[in-house]
Design a protein around this motif. Structure first.
Motif, short mmCIF file in Angstrom:
data_model
loop_
_atom_site.label_atom_id
_atom_site.label_comp_id
_atom_site.label_asym_id
_atom_site.label_seq_id
_atom_site.Cartn_x
_atom_site.Cartn_y
_atom_site.Cartn_z
N CYS A 1 -43.22 -20.41 -110.56
CA CYS A 1 -43.23 -21.79 -111.04
C CYS A 1 -42.93 -22.69 -109.85
CB CYS A 1 -42.18 -21.92 -112.13
SG CYS A 1 -41.59 -23.58 -112.39
N ASN B 1 -41.87 -25.69 -109.65
CA ASN B 1 -40.72 -26.58 -109.78
C ASN B 1 -39.42 -25.90 -109.38
OD1 ASN B 1 -41.79 -29.00 -110.55
ND2 ASN B 1 -41.95 -28.36 -112.70
N CYS B 2 -39.27 -24.66 -109.80
CA CYS B 2 -37.98 -24.01 -109.55
C CYS B 2 -38.15 -22.83 -108.60
CB CYS B 2 -37.36 -23.56 -110.86
SG CYS B 2 -38.33 -22.34 -111.72
ZN LIG Z 1 -39.57 -23.20 -113.26
#
Ligand SMILES: [Zn+2]
Length: 255
Positions: free
Chosen positions: A137, A139-140
């Protein structure tokens, strides 16, 4: 089969006061009690130590020289011991990307399974890896939680650099990191951070890399200033990713 017991009489290791007990074999026994009540003294310092000591006695003197030395625990008798395996309370090694799946390697098998039989078919094995750049992912970075810098803990904007505005210890006033920052000459060390322009603040925290000449003693050095938050992120947050990524690549190349 009749129940067998490990029998301990008169244990006095550490703070134990002449303790006698029987522990059923081939059963799970849990030792509980307040801190300092002697749980570890019984389990580790008496039972495990004696078991290990007896085991080591099977080896020749020559081999025993290379093994850890165990003194006989303080007790009247310890009987019916079998070999002990001590599982430490320490956390397992590994970075923040380590999970039960990665440590046991079951993750690799799960990824392969989904890539082969998953519907619809979305791609090769690595896109199912939460710590592979192709699968993670964005974002993280596959952590499942986002690591970020808490600015209130990092920076006291009511102070200037000379007054210790940067709270992160690496930039304590007069430290090496702090001197380097001041020596770049990019920032006014007496100006309170709250009075910085947006550009100045941005440069301090994140700035495209800036090449600067700095003096250390009598010598000139060329440094690249990368912004204190960028530096922190590169040094402490992203570093954590690298070992697991290289480990993963090694394993992928084995597949
Ligand atoms: Zn994430």
């Amino acid at each position: 089969m009749p129940q067998e017991y490990i029998e301990i009489r008169g244990a006095r290791e550490n703070n134990l006061k002449n303790v006698s007990l029987r522990i059923p074999k081939r059963k799970i026994t849990i030792f509980t009690g307040v801190s300092g009540s002697g749980k570890s003294s019984i389990v580790f310092d008496t039972i495990a130590t004696e078991s290990q000591r007896l085991l080591n006695e099977n080896f020749s003197m020559f081999v025993r020289n290379f093994l850890p030395k165990y003194a006989q625990p303080e007790a009247d008798s310890i009987e019916n011991l079998s070999m002990s395996i001590v599982v430490d309370q320490k956390r397992m090694g590994g970075g923040s990307h380590s999970t039960v799946g990665t440590i046991t390697d079951i993750n690799t098998i799960l990824r392969m399974m989904f890539s082969r039989i998953g519907q619809p078919h979305v791609g090769p094995t690595n896109v199912f890896g939460f710590n592979d750049p192709q699968g993670m992912c964005p974002n993280c970075n596959g952590l499942g939680r986002k690591l970020d810098v808490d600015m209130d803990k990092f920076l006291d904007t009511s102070k200037s650099l000379n007054e210790g505005a940067i709270l992160f210890p690496e930039y304590n006033v007069d430290s090496w990191g702090w001197s380097n920052l001041i020596n770049t000459g990019l920032f006014d060390p007496d100006k309170k951070i709250s009075k910085y322009t947006q550009k100045e603040l941005h440069d301090l925290l994140y700035s495209e890399p800036i090449k600067v000449k700095t003096k250390m003693g009598a010598k000139d050095f060329n440094l690249t200033y990368e912004g204190i938050i960028n530096r922190f992120t590169n040094k402490y947050i992203k570093q954590d990713l690298k070992p697991s990524l290289s480990g993963l690549k090694n394993r992928l190349s084995l597949l």
